[in-house]
Structure formats: structure tokens, C-alpha cells
Design a protein around this motif. Structure first.
Motif, PDB file in Angstrom:
ATOM      1  N   GLU A  35       4.213  13.555   9.163  1.00  0.00           N
ATOM      2  CA  GLU A  35       3.451  12.310   9.289  1.00  0.00           C
ATOM      3  C   GLU A  35       3.078  12.054  10.748  1.00  0.00           C
ATOM      4  O   GLU A  35       2.004  11.547  11.045  1.00  0.00           O
ATOM      5  CB  GLU A  35       4.249  11.132   8.717  1.00  0.00           C
ATOM      6  CG  GLU A  35       4.195  11.117   7.198  1.00  0.00           C
ATOM      7  CD  GLU A  35       5.149  10.102   6.561  1.00  0.00           C
ATOM      8  OE1 GLU A  35       4.997   9.851   5.358  1.00  0.00           O
ATOM      9  OE2 GLU A  35       6.044   9.581   7.258  1.00  0.00           O
ATOM     10  N   GLN A  36       3.981  12.456  11.655  1.00  0.00           N
ATOM     11  CA  GLN A  36       3.683  12.268  13.084  1.00  0.00           C
ATOM     12  C   GLN A  36       2.492  13.110  13.529  1.00  0.00           C
ATOM     13  O   GLN A  36       1.676  12.659  14.325  1.00  0.00           O
ATOM     14  CB  GLN A  36       4.901  12.637  13.937  1.00  0.00           C
ATOM     15  CG  GLN A  36       5.929  11.538  13.996  1.00  0.00           C
ATOM     16  CD  GLN A  36       7.232  12.015  14.612  1.00  0.00           C
ATOM     17  OE1 GLN A  36       7.325  13.114  15.151  1.00  0.00           O
ATOM     18  NE2 GLN A  36       8.250  11.178  14.513  1.00  0.00           N
ATOM     19  N   THR A  37       2.394  14.327  13.033  1.00  0.00           N
ATOM     20  CA  THR A  37       1.288  15.172  13.507  1.00  0.00           C
ATOM     21  C   THR A  37      -0.025  14.759  12.872  1.00  0.00           C
ATOM     22  O   THR A  37      -1.079  15.119  13.343  1.00  0.00           O
ATOM     23  CB  THR A  37       1.498  16.660  13.164  1.00  0.00           C
ATOM     24  OG1 THR A  37       1.624  16.757  11.749  1.00  0.00           O
ATOM     25  CG2 THR A  37       2.717  17.222  13.822  1.00  0.00           C
ATOM     26  N   ARG A  38       0.034  14.026  11.792  1.00  0.00           N
ATOM     27  CA  ARG A  38      -1.167  13.560  11.080  1.00  0.00           C
ATOM     28  C   ARG A  38      -2.081  14.698  10.671  1.00  0.00           C
ATOM     29  O   ARG A  38      -3.284  14.509  10.520  1.00  0.00           O
ATOM     30  CB  ARG A  38      -1.935  12.541  11.932  1.00  0.00           C
ATOM     31  CG  ARG A  38      -1.151  11.265  12.135  1.00  0.00           C
ATOM     32  CD  ARG A  38      -1.789  10.336  13.115  1.00  0.00           C
ATOM     33  NE  ARG A  38      -3.187  10.063  12.798  1.00  0.00           N
ATOM     34  CZ  ARG A  38      -4.104   9.811  13.715  1.00  0.00           C
ATOM     35  NH1 ARG A  38      -3.799   9.820  14.979  1.00  0.00           N
ATOM     36  NH2 ARG A  38      -5.339   9.550  13.364  1.00  0.00           N
ATOM     37  N   GLU A  39      -1.511  15.867  10.517  1.00  0.00           N
ATOM     38  CA  GLU A  39      -2.346  16.990  10.079  1.00  0.00           C
ATOM     39  C   GLU A  39      -2.268  17.091   8.569  1.00  0.00           C
ATOM     40  O   GLU A  39      -1.204  17.312   8.006  1.00  0.00           O
ATOM     41  CB  GLU A  39      -1.825  18.279  10.716  1.00  0.00           C
ATOM     42  CG  GLU A  39      -2.833  18.927  11.603  1.00  0.00           C
ATOM     43  CD  GLU A  39      -3.123  20.351  11.166  1.00  0.00           C
ATOM     44  OE1 GLU A  39      -3.865  21.009  11.880  1.00  0.00           O
ATOM     45  OE2 GLU A  39      -2.614  20.785  10.115  1.00  0.00           O
ATOM     46  N   PRO A  40      -3.393  16.921   7.893  1.00  0.00           N
ATOM     47  CA  PRO A  40      -3.366  16.817   6.439  1.00  0.00           C
ATOM     48  C   PRO A  40      -2.728  18.015   5.734  1.00  0.00           C
ATOM     49  O   PRO A  40      -1.956  17.840   4.785  1.00  0.00           O
ATOM     50  CB  PRO A  40      -4.839  16.691   6.056  1.00  0.00           C
ATOM     51  CG  PRO A  40      -5.617  17.038   7.262  1.00  0.00           C
ATOM     52  CD  PRO A  40      -4.750  16.792   8.434  1.00  0.00           C
ATOM     53  N   LEU A  41      -3.038  19.195   6.227  1.00  0.00           N
ATOM     54  CA  LEU A  41      -2.540  20.378   5.540  1.00  0.00           C
ATOM     55  C   LEU A  41      -1.022  20.481   5.667  1.00  0.00           C
ATOM     56  O   LEU A  41      -0.320  20.813   4.707  1.00  0.00           O
ATOM     57  CB  LEU A  41      -3.224  21.616   6.124  1.00  0.00           C
ATOM     58  CG  LEU A  41      -3.422  22.778   5.188  1.00  0.00           C
ATOM     59  CD1 LEU A  41      -4.005  22.340   3.860  1.00  0.00           C
ATOM     60  CD2 LEU A  41      -4.357  23.797   5.837  1.00  0.00           C
ATOM     61  N   VAL A  42      -0.519  20.191   6.844  1.00  0.00           N
ATOM     62  CA  VAL A  42       0.932  20.236   7.050  1.00  0.00           C
ATOM     63  C   VAL A  42       1.604  19.188   6.177  1.00  0.00           C
ATOM     64  O   VAL A  42       2.627  19.449   5.521  1.00  0.00           O
ATOM     65  CB  VAL A  42       1.266  19.985   8.536  1.00  0.00           C
ATOM     66  CG1 VAL A  42       2.762  19.813   8.706  1.00  0.00           C
ATOM     67  CG2 VAL A  42       0.763  21.127   9.385  1.00  0.00           C
ATOM     68  N   LEU A  43       1.027  18.012   6.150  1.00  0.00           N
ATOM     69  CA  LEU A  43       1.603  16.940   5.343  1.00  0.00           C
ATOM     70  C   LEU A  43       1.660  17.362   3.875  1.00  0.00           C
ATOM     71  O   LEU A  43       2.676  17.199   3.198  1.00  0.00           O
ATOM     72  CB  LEU A  43       0.757  15.678   5.510  1.00  0.00           C
ATOM     73  CG  LEU A  43       1.281  14.421   4.838  1.00  0.00           C
ATOM     74  CD1 LEU A  43       2.632  14.026   5.423  1.00  0.00           C
ATOM     75  CD2 LEU A  43       0.296  13.261   5.008  1.00  0.00           C
ATOM     76  N   ALA A  44       0.572  17.918   3.394  1.00  0.00           N
ATOM     77  CA  ALA A  44       0.522  18.326   1.989  1.00  0.00           C
ATOM     78  C   ALA A  44       1.542  19.429   1.709  1.00  0.00           C
ATOM     79  O   ALA A  44       2.243  19.402   0.689  1.00  0.00           O
ATOM     80  CB  ALA A  44      -0.886  18.809   1.637  1.00  0.00           C
ATOM     81  N   MET A  45       1.667  20.376   2.612  1.00  0.00           N
ATOM     82  CA  MET A  45       2.601  21.477   2.380  1.00  0.00           C
ATOM     83  C   MET A  45       4.035  20.964   2.355  1.00  0.00           C
ATOM     84  O   MET A  45       4.825  21.302   1.472  1.00  0.00           O
ATOM     85  CB  MET A  45       2.462  22.536   3.495  1.00  0.00           C
ATOM     86  CG  MET A  45       1.159  23.315   3.410  1.00  0.00           C
ATOM     87  SD  MET A  45       1.152  24.837   4.389  1.00  0.00           S
ATOM     88  CE  MET A  45       1.526  24.259   6.009  1.00  0.00           C
ATOM     89  N   VAL A  46       4.362  20.144   3.343  1.00  0.00           N
ATOM     90  CA  VAL A  46       5.739  19.675   3.463  1.00  0.00           C
ATOM     91  C   VAL A  46       6.112  18.798   2.263  1.00  0.00           C
ATOM     92  O   VAL A  46       7.204  18.917   1.692  1.00  0.00           O
ATOM     93  CB  VAL A  46       5.904  18.928   4.806  1.00  0.00           C
ATOM     94  CG1 VAL A  46       7.144  18.079   4.799  1.00  0.00           C
ATOM     95  CG2 VAL A  46       5.936  19.936   5.946  1.00  0.00           C
ATOM     96  N   LEU A  47       5.201  17.936   1.854  1.00  0.00           N
ATOM     97  CA  LEU A  47       5.490  17.094   0.687  1.00  0.00           C
ATOM     98  C   LEU A  47       5.653  17.954  -0.569  1.00  0.00           C
ATOM     99  O   LEU A  47       6.485  17.666  -1.428  1.00  0.00           O
ATOM    100  CB  LEU A  47       4.375  16.074   0.466  1.00  0.00           C
ATOM    101  CG  LEU A  47       4.331  14.920   1.459  1.00  0.00           C
ATOM    102  CD1 LEU A  47       3.110  14.047   1.186  1.00  0.00           C
ATOM    103  CD2 LEU A  47       5.594  14.089   1.388  1.00  0.00           C
TER     104      LEU A  47
END
Ligand SMILES: Nc1ncnc2c1ncn2[C@@H]1O[C@H](COP(=O)(O)OP(=O)(O)OP(=O)(O)O)[C@@H](O)[C@H]1O
Ligand SMILES: [Mg+2]
Length: 1015
Positions: free
Chosen positions: A791-803
Motif C-alpha cells: 500500500e505504501q508503494t501505491r504500485e497497483p501490480l504489487v498490491l494486487a500480487m501481494v493481496l
């Protein structure tokens, strides 16, 4: 904008002498004649002051040479007034004289495309013009310093003076206008022939646009047929109606420079051209609409006026384009003021501008905006196929129309009659061809005298006329003296529009007078650094192509240097353009560097644009001579970046580029680049569901990283291989990598974001998964941390992967149970990724939401979940996303079927999912799928079902999943269910209790709930 103020000298005395009645008459005459002069120079009479006239040039119609026009008008008014004055002298015996004052200033345009001049903003400029008028001598014209600056090259001026004006203690500088030359500035246009139908149709569309119903007009036709001429006629019509016209053109040498044309168009439309970046931002910010500040920043960046201290929003390129379009479209729709946009020569448009404009054109019909697009017939792109556009394909002029044109050009002298016929035949209906033949013949001396009144002494039969339009232009250029020829050649390298100062910077002494006289170029600004345009694109093409290649190369090199020097700190922004010139100069090594710089600059904005630059860099590097020292290294660098971003761009499906990279890296012994490039390839195989290939490459990638032994590289380039290992259940490796990466990142979520937005977020999630797998403590904290970092990086792809790793796997394995907080997190993430526009991320998070809804199975949840999952599965199949997870979809769908009572339909689906996963070795996914199959079989319990369930359990027991707490806990549950199905109640109670205990001690919420529900 330039304001003209004219006033009658001693008007009070005259009024006293003649009486108000007669004065009014005289004034009316004065205003009439002044107005017609003002109109002749495309100014607008703004208001009649009691005894004078005020006029504005350059608003509402943007005229580049407003100051020159205003000067011409001022002198014209003084001249015209003399006739009125002579009558007044005769009849009334009064000495009627005018003073005229001029002042120039910036207009602050209101909104995009409106050109609406905040008339209050003009107040200050008017005040100064009035003061200049007050200090002008009777019969004279006085210019303020700002007007002087704009016209001093073209004008004859009095000595600089300091004058005292009202409202200021200090004297201000001013100069008298004595004369101004202009006639050579632009080619006199012959009268329009034909095109009556087109003109009246376009006029109708213009009037509709003024009424609020805009239109897109396409004008197509071959070179010289009259497309631009039609747009000029339209511009004149618009100007007569007080409508702003904003013209942009595409050029052959910028067709590969991303966003070049939209940037120009919107710079012109917003009126920021020529302003420093700070004032430009103020103009853009003065929009009356509420706008999102991030969108504002994106738009400023597009215009090249962004504040360097404000960070660009971190969003996906698709989203950037979408938001820019939305921003521009909304601004356009909010516009009340009619305007005309002309985009010329879109056969040379760059693809990024093309796609942005295609979106923009869709809103034009709802705005008071007429947009005209011209192109040559070879253009087949998106802008040629705009839905609802009116298209005019210009045919050659008819013989009689050409004859009318030729007659006007040649004049009525009987000596030229037969020659006229030759020209008409040769020109074949192309007006430009006719014009050029006439000029060519005049320059050759075949025609003598002036345009429109030529005579000849040569027999028509003896006159050779060049066969083509290009040849005609070429022979005209050929006849220039060497200085003029060199000037024209250099200008052709610069572009359609060029300044004298840039020519000088190229070491070319600008010999523009001959070129103006030959009507090959037109002058567009008359400042100290005057600017010119080619009279016609074809002239530029011929001037470019007829030069010696080596001369051209030298010029390209100098232009590149000049652009670089002029850009100062903004050189990166112009890197793509500089790269074009350097490449055309044949300096491959330097071109390579500029393409790479352009790529880096674009990468933050639009990865597709960056990739275009890297593609160019690849081609340039490939073209380097074999003996170039760094050739292999240069061929590797852009390929590495391309391969490294393939997974985000969904590119290189064939893998050809990766194979090239592999071969080059082998030659050069460059393992690092290979490791970076391999990352995408691994991920790509997984996305397509090619698990075996992904597995092989993942092992190779990790072995490679191990052998390089650079912790930083391993952390950044290892993530996709590790993702595969997690699917395969090889959790020792996952644990090792994630532990090392978490330590390396030292708590910094953005460290090493070369390929993936946050290695730390990814590694935390992976360690959480591994800890879950082994039943180690700390798994939950890891997963929570991962989400926080993402959430801190606000990078959509990272957020989606981690979730997906936290919730997707957590729900799948039943280590988590979906509570309201989970739903909230996922729904808010969905908003984030939807706003970002990363389609891949959107599919992942939608799928996650579907899983939660299905597992919660509350009122209404299931239907919504099922619908959502069906959608995401379809998109995943279409786009080749989530290929390795397609079997998981089948398990969810199978379970839903069983729940609805159709066990016979469900069991084959579940069986197939288990078999597929087993065949692919997806041990990390496999366990809960077996659980689903076993439970459904036991529920049905027809012949052989129990035996099949037991066999499935046995196979799971012997699967390669050493030390997996996930497997152990699922086995306990399955065995308990089998025991109950076989009426072995003692066995059942034993397994159930051990199951409960294990679930509770590991804190696996889903299993705790299940165990609690067991009787
Ligand atoms: N209908 C016309 N009547 C008189 N002159 C014309 C007419 N159409 C075009 N011309 C003249 O012919 C010349 C070439 O026309 P124009 O520049 O409009 O061609 P174009 O179609 O825009 O070519 P290109 O594709 O090279 O831009 C201009 O000088 C223009 O004034
Ligand atoms: Mg044209």
C-alpha cells in the motif's frame, strides 16, 4: 495580443466649433473607415469610445503576428483618415487629426480550446495603449516597449524616447512608428476556384459547431490538391465569426516521437506557447473547473510545463492515457466558447498522439468544436476512421477550374494563350502544380513581367515543362543561388517551421529574402528572431531529398546539438527528437545513447513509449559495424530492458527477443542482463499456464542468480522464479529467498524497484506463505506487513500480487476466514487498481473479491461472487492472464455446482482439476483441490466414491510436500470425513479432535471454523 487606441486630437474644441450633430457625423465616418482598415488586418474593433476607436489584434483569433498587423492597421488608419480630414477642412474649416497608440501583451486564455479572453485581463494593456496614444504626435503612431520588441525587425522606428505618462512618476520608453514592410512576407494567394460544395458543407458544420454541436471533418487527398487551402478558407470564415482557430501540423521526422503532436495541439489550445513554465502553469490552473490535482500534474507534464519539484503520479501508462483523455475531454465538454481545431497532415502522426486524439474526437460532437483533420490518401490510421466524421476526399480540379486558376496566374496577354493550355494539361487538376509551373517558367525567363500580367516571346511548342510536381519544385530550388539553397536545405532538416536564429546556430547564414521572394517559404513572426514556414510540405520534402546525403547528415548533427543546447536541463524531454536527428546524421553510437535516454524519460510516463525508444535503440545497436568495440554490450542493454518489461506489457509472446538476448549474453558472458531478462519470461510462462516451461526456467533463473551471487540482483530479479516455486510447493527455496530479500531490503519498501515495484512487499508475502506452509509462527505478521508495504508503494501490480498471496492463498488453504475487514481491504484495493487502469491487476483483485464472496457464502454473496468469478475467468482466458490458476477456477465452480445439488456434474470437474494440477506438479495449489473432491465424493457416496476418496487421500499423503502443515491439516480433515462416512465413529472422533487441535494451535481460521462445525 496588441491593442490599438486611436483618438481625435482636440476633440472638445472641434465639438465646440461644429456642434455635437456635425461632430457625430464626422466621427461616424472616421469609425467606418478605421473599422474597415482594422478588418483588413484581421483585427476586431472592440468598442467605440466617445471620440475614438479601440481595436484588438490577436484576440479572440490567435494571430502570431498581431503586433505587425496592428502596426499596419495603425498606419492604414492614419492614411485613410486624411480623406475624411480633407473634407472636414474644406467644409468646416477644422483640422482633423488622429493620434494612435499601440501596446502588446500576453492574453490569458480562459479554458482549453475556448480562446475566451478574459476581457478584464486586457484592461491593463488597454490602459497602456491609451497612454501611448496620449503621447503620440498628431497624425502619428506611438508604440510601447512591448510592441517595439515584436516589430522592430520589420518596422522603421523613430529614436527611442522616454515619455511621461499619466499614473506613473517615472518616464517609460516608447518609439514612433514610421513605416513597416510586409508585402514579401506571405505568398499572395490566388482566388479559390471550385470547391464550392465542400466550402458550403464546411460552413454549415462551422455554424452548427458555433451552436454547440461540433463535428469532426476529414479532408484527404494527394499532395498539393488543396487540403491546407480549404482549412485556411475555413479559418477565415471562423475569424469572421470571431471564433478562435488553433492549428497544429504533423511532420515526417517526428512520426516516431511519442506525444509530439498532442503536446503541440494542446499547447496551442491552452495558449501556453511562448510562456515560461510557471506562467504556463498559472494559465492551465486558471480553468474554471474543479480538477484533480494529480490530473493537473499529468496534463502539465504532457504540455512540458510541469513543475520539476512535483513528483509525477505513479500510475500505469494505460491509466495515464485514460486520465489525460478524460481530463482533456471534460475540459472540452465544459467549453462554452466555440473553436476550430485543425490537425494537418496526420499521415505523419506519432501513434501515441493518434490514440489520444482518437479518444478526444469522440467528445467533439458534444462540444462547440469543429475539428478538421487533413491527410494524404495513404493514411489509414485511427483518425481516418472516426465514427460520425464527415470526410471530404478532394478530387482534382476540373479542366475549367484549372483554367480559371491558370488564367488568374498568367493574366490576359494574348502572347501566352497556348502556354496556358500546356500548363492546364500538365497540372492535371492539381492547383499547386499549376502554381509551381508558372513560377518555374517565370524564373526561367519564359514568362516575363509580374504575376497576373505575364507576357512571353517563346512559342508554346518550344517550352519544356517538368513532368511532375516534384521535378518542378526541384528545378526551382536548383535555380537558387548557393546561399539560398543551403538555407533551404538546412531549414528542411530542421522542420516545417524554423527560426533564423537556429539556422545561424547551424552555421548557415540565413538567406531568407530570396526564398521569400521565390515564395518557397512564408514568414510567420516578425520579432527580433523571425520565424518562417515552408510554403508547402512538398517543398520541404523536395528540399530535403535533393540535398547531398553527407550535407544532410552534417545538418542533422548540428540540429541535434542545437536542440540539446537549447533544452538546457530539459534535454531528456527532447531526447526522442534529438535521437531522430542524431540517427539521421548516421551517428549510431550517439543515437543509441539518446534513444536510451528517451526510454528512461518515458518509462515513468508510458512504458509503451519507453519500449518504442528501446526498440529503436536495439535497431541502432544491431546496425553498428561488427568491429565496434561495444556492439554486443549495446545490443544487450535495450533488449534487457525490453525483456525485463515484457511481463508488464504482455509482449514478446514468441520469446524471440529473449532468445536473442540469451545468445548475446552468452557471447558477452553477461549473466546479469540475462538474469534480468529472464524474470519476465518466467512470469510470462506462468501467466500462460505453461507451468512446466516456467518451472524449468525458474530453476535456471535461480541457479543463475546464485552463481552471480549479487544479493541485490537476486532480490530484484528473483521474484517471478520464486512465485513459480511457491506454486510448485518447493517452499524451502521460497523461504530461503524471501528471508534473504527481507534482510537485504532493511525495511525499505521501495528499495530496488527495477523490475517489480517493491521487492520487500513481495518477499514478505512469500515468507508469509512459506511460514504458513510449514506451520511456523509469524506467518500472519508477514502477510500483514506485505500488504502495508504494497500500500505504501501505491504500485497497483504489487498490491494486487501481494493481496492475492495473502487472501487468495489464505482462503484457498483455509488458513484465513474472510471477515468484514478483509472485504473492506479488497474492495478498497479494487478501487485503487481500477483507477490505475492496470488490467492485469484489476483481474487479480476482482478474482480475489469473487473468492471472498463465495467462501463467505452469505445472503446474496454467492450470486455476486459467482458472476464476478465467471467474468474474471473469461477475461483471464482471453487475455492469457492467470493461466496457471485456471484449474482453481474449476474447483470453485465445481464446489458451487455441488452446493446446488448437482454432485454428478461437480465431481468430473473437480477430478479434472486435481488431475491437471497433479500433472503440472502444482503441489502448492493441489491440496485444497483434493479436499474439495474428497468431500464431494463422500457427500454423494455412490458405488466406488468412498474408495476413490481414499485413493485420492493416499496419493496426497505420498505427494512431495515434506513438512507441509497445510497437507497435514487437510489430511486430518479428510480422514475424519472418511471415517464418518464409513461409520467408524471412534476413528472419526480421534481425527476430528486432532484436526481441531492443530487448527487452533496454528491459528488457521478457516479450519478452526470447519472443525468447530463438525459434530
Ligand atoms: N481550389 C483552389 N483554388 C485556388 N488555389 C488553390 C486551390 N486549392 C489549392 N490551391 C493552392 O494550391 C497550393 C497547394 O495547396 P495545399 O497546400 O492546400 O495542398 P495540400 O493538399 O495541403 O498538399 P499537402 O498534402 O502537400 O499538404 C496552395 O498554394 C493553394 O493556395
Ligand atoms: Mg497541406
Amino acid at each position: 495580443m496588441t491593442v490599438l487606441f486611436a483618438d481625435v486630437v482636440h476633440s472638445m474644441d472641434i465639438a465646440r466649433r461644429l456642434g455635437a450633430e456635425r461632430l457625430r457625423e464626422i466621427m461616424a465616418e472616421l469609425v467606418d473607415c478605421a473599422s474597415s482598415v482594422v478588418q483588413r488586418y484581421s483585427g476586431t474593433v472592440d468598442k467605440f469610445t466617445g471620440d475614438g476607436v479601440m481595436a484588438v489584434f490577436g484576440a479572440p483569433v490567435a494571430l502570431e503576428d498581431h503586433a505587425v498587423r496592428a502596426c499596419l492597421a495603425a498606419l492604414g488608419i492614419q492614411e485613410a483618415v486624411q480623406a475624411v480630414a480633407a473634407v472636414a477642412q474644406d467644409r468646416d474649416g477644422v483640422d482633423l487629426q488622429l493620434r494612435v497608440g499601440l501596446n502588446s501583451g500576453q492574453v490569458i486564455a480562459g479554458e482549453i480550446g475556448s480562446g475566451a479572453v478574459g476581457y478584464t485581463a486586457i484592461g491593463e494593456h488597454v490602459g497602456m495603449a491609451q497612454r501611448m496614444e496620449a503621447v503620440a504626435p498628431p497624425g502619428g503612431v506611438m508604440l510601447s516597449a512591448s510592441t517595439v520588441r515584436l516589430v522592430e525587425v520589420a518596422a522603421t522606428l523613430g529614436e527611442p524616447e522616454l515619455v511621461h505618462i499619466k499614473g506613473s512618476d517615472d518616464p517609460v520608453p516608447a518609439r514612433r512608428l514610421l513605416g513597416i514592410g510586409h508585402s514579401a512576407a506571405t505568398r499572395a494567394e490566388s482566388s479559390l476556384v471550385g470547391r464550392r460544395w465542400e466550402m458550403s458543407a464546411i460552413e454549415g458544420l462551422l455554424d452548427r459547431a458555433i451552436d454547440g454541436q461540433g463535428a469532426v471533418v476529414g479532408i484527404s487527398g494527394p499532395a498539393g490538391i488543396g487540403k491546407s487551402r480549404l482549412t485556411r478558407e475555413l479559418a477565415a470564415m471562423a475569424a469572421n465569426r470571431g471564433v478562435q482557430v488553433c492549428t497544429t501540423f504533423c511532420e515526417s521526422h517526428t512520426s516516431q516521437v511519442p506525444f509530439h503532436v498532442v503536446k503541440r495541439l494542446f499547447r496551442a489550445a491552452t495558449g501556453v506557447e511562448g510562456l515560461d513554465t510557471e506562467s504556463a502553469r498559472a494559465v492551465v490552473a486558471s480553468q474554471p473547473r474543479e480538477v484533480d490535482s494529480e490530473d493537473q500534474v499529468l496534463f502539465e507534464d504532457l504540455l512540458g510545463i510541469a513543475d520539476p519539484d512535483v513528483a509525477l503520479p505513479q500510475i500505469d501508462p494505460d491509466a495515464r492515457r485514460r486520465r489525460l483523455t478524460a481530463f482533456v475531454n471534460a475540459a472540452t465538454l465544459a467549453t462554452q466558447t466555440p473553436a476550430v481545431f485543425v490537425i494537418e497532415d496526420v499521415h505523419w502522426i506519432d501513434e501515441f498522439s493518434e490514440s489520444l486524439l482518437a479518444d478526444f474526437l469522440s467528445v467533439v460532437p458534444q462540444a462547440p468544436l469543429l475539428t478538421v483533420i487533413t491527410s494524404r490518401p495513404e493514411y489509414r490510421g485511427a483518425l481516418a476512421q472516426v465514427a460520425g466524421a464527415q470526410t471530404f476526399a478532394l478530387a482534382p480540379l476540373s479542366n475549367s477550374e484549372t483554367a480559371a486558376l491558370v488564367a488568374e496566374l498568367l493574366g490576359p496577354d494574348p502572347s501566352i494563350g497556348a502556354l496556358g493550355q500546356t500548363i492546364i494539361e500538365r497540372a492535371a487538376g492539381t492547383p499547386f502544380f499549376a502554381e509551381e509551373i508558372v513560377l518555374e517558367l517565370a524564373e526561367r525567363g519564359v514568362l516575363q513581367g509580374d504575376s497576373g500580367s505575364y507576357v512571353t516571346t517563346t512559342e508554346a511548342a518550344d517550352v519544356a515543362v517538368p513532368a511532375t510536381l516534384q521535378a518542378t519544385i526541384a528545378s526551382r530550388i536548383d535555380r537558387l543561388d548557393s546561399k539560398a539553397k543551403r538555407t533551404l536545405g538546412a531549414a528542411a532538416v530542421i522542420g516545417s517551421r524554423f527560426g533564423a536564429d537556429l539556422l545561424t546556430a547551424l552555421g548557415v547564414e540565413p538567406a531568407v529574402d530570396d526564398l521569400l521572394a521565390a515564395q518557397l517559404i512564408d514568414q510567420v513572426t516578425f520579432t527580433r528572431a523571425p520565424e518562417f514556414v515552408f510554403h508547402q510540405p512538398l517543398i520541404r520534402t523536395v528540399a530535403y531529398e535533393t540535398q547531398l546525403k553527407s550535407d544532410r547528415a552534417d545538418l542533422h548533427r548540428s540540429v541535434a546539438t542545437a536542440i540539446e543546447q537549447r533544452s538546457g536541463t530539459a534535454a531528456d524531454e527532447n531526447a526522442a527528437l534529438i535521437a531522430e536527428h542524431v540517427e539521421a546524421a548516421g551517428d549510431l553510437a550517439a543515437a543509441f545513447d539518446w534513444h536510451m535516454r528517451a526510454g528512461v524519460w518515458s518509462n515513468n510516463r508510458d512504458v509503451a513509449a519507453a519500449r518504442l525508444s528501446w526498440e529503436r535503440a536495439c535497431r541502432v545497436a544491431d546496425a553498428l559495424p561488427d568491429n565496434h568495440r561495444e556492439r554486443t554490450a549495446l545490443r544487450i542493454a535495450p533488449r534487457t530492458l525490453l525483456c525485463g518489461t515484457d511481463w508488464r506489457a504482455h509482449a514478446d509472446e514468441s520469446g524471440i527477443r529473449f532468445e536473442e538476448l540469451r545468445e548475446l549474453c552468452a557471447q558477452a558472458g553477461d549473466q546479469t542482463s540475462l538474469a534480468v531478462g529472464m524474470t519476465s519470461r518466467v512470469g510470462w510462462h506462468a501467466q500462460c499456464g505453461q507451468v512446466r516451461e516456467a518451472r524449468r526456467l525458474a530453476s535456471e533463473s535461480l541457479a543463475l542468480l546464485d552463481s552471480i551471487g549479487d544479493p541485490s540482483l537476486t532480490a530484484q530479479a528473483g521474484f517471478s522464479a520464486i512465485g513459480i516455486k511457491a506454486i510448485l510447493g518447493e517452499m524451502d527455496e521460497v523461504m530461503r529467498w524471501s528471508q534473504a530479500t527481507v534482510e537485504w531490503a532493511k525495511g525499505d519498501p521501495t528499495k530496488g524497484n527495477l523490475i517489480v515495484g517493491s521487492p520487500l512487499a513481495v518477499a514478505s508475502a512469500m515468507r508469509g506463505l512459506a511460514r504458513t506452509w510449514f506451520g511456523h509462527t509469524g506467518w500472519r505478521e508477514d502477510l500483514d506487513d506485505a500488504v502495508t508495504f504494497a500500500e505504501q508503494t501505491r504500485e497497483p501490480l504489487v498490491l494486487a500480487m501481494v493481496l492475492s498471496w495473502k487472501y487468495g492463498m489464505g482462503l484457498w488453504n483455509r488458513t484465513l476466514h474472510p471477515d468484514d475487514a478483509a472485504i473492506r481491504t479488497i474492495e478498497s484495493a479494487l478501487q485503487t487498481v481500477e483507477a490505475s487502469g492496470d488490467d492485469y491487476a484489476v483481474v487479480m483483485v476482482r478474482n480475489l473479491l469473487a473468492c471472498v464472496l463465495l467462501i463467505r457464502s452469505g445472503e446474496g454473496d454467492r450470486d455476486r461472487g459467482l458472476e464476478l468469478m465467471t467474468q474474471t475467468r473469461d477475461v483471464a482466458v482471453q487475455q492469457q492472464y492467470l493461466g496457471s490458476e485456471l484449474s482453481n477456477f474449476e474447483v470453485y465452480f465445481g464446489l458451487e455446482k455441488a452446493r446446488g445439488g448437482d454432485r454428478d456434474g461437480a465431481i468430473p470437474m473437480l477430478r479434472k482439476a486435481v488431475d491437471d494440477m497433479t500433472a503440472r506438479g502444482q503441489v502448492g495449489y493441489y491440496i485444497p483441490a483434493v479436499g474439495a473432491l474428497v468431500e464431494t465424493l463422500l457427500d454423494r457416496r455412490t458405488d466406488g466414491d468412498v474408495a476413490e476418496a481414499e485413493a485420492a487421500i493416499a496419493r496426497l499423503d505420498s505427494a512431495p510436500a515434506e513438512g507441509s502443515a497445510i497437507r497435514d491439516i487437510w489430511l486430518l480433515r479428510m480422514r475424519a470425513l472418511v471415517a464418518r462416512a464409513c461409520s467408524d465413529y471412534a476413528g472419526y472422533r480421534d481425527y476430528r479432535d486432532r484436526y481441531r487441535e492443530m487448527a487452533t494451535s496454528l491459528g488457521f481460521e478457516g479450519h478452526m471454523k470447519w472443525a468447530g462445525d463438525m459434530p
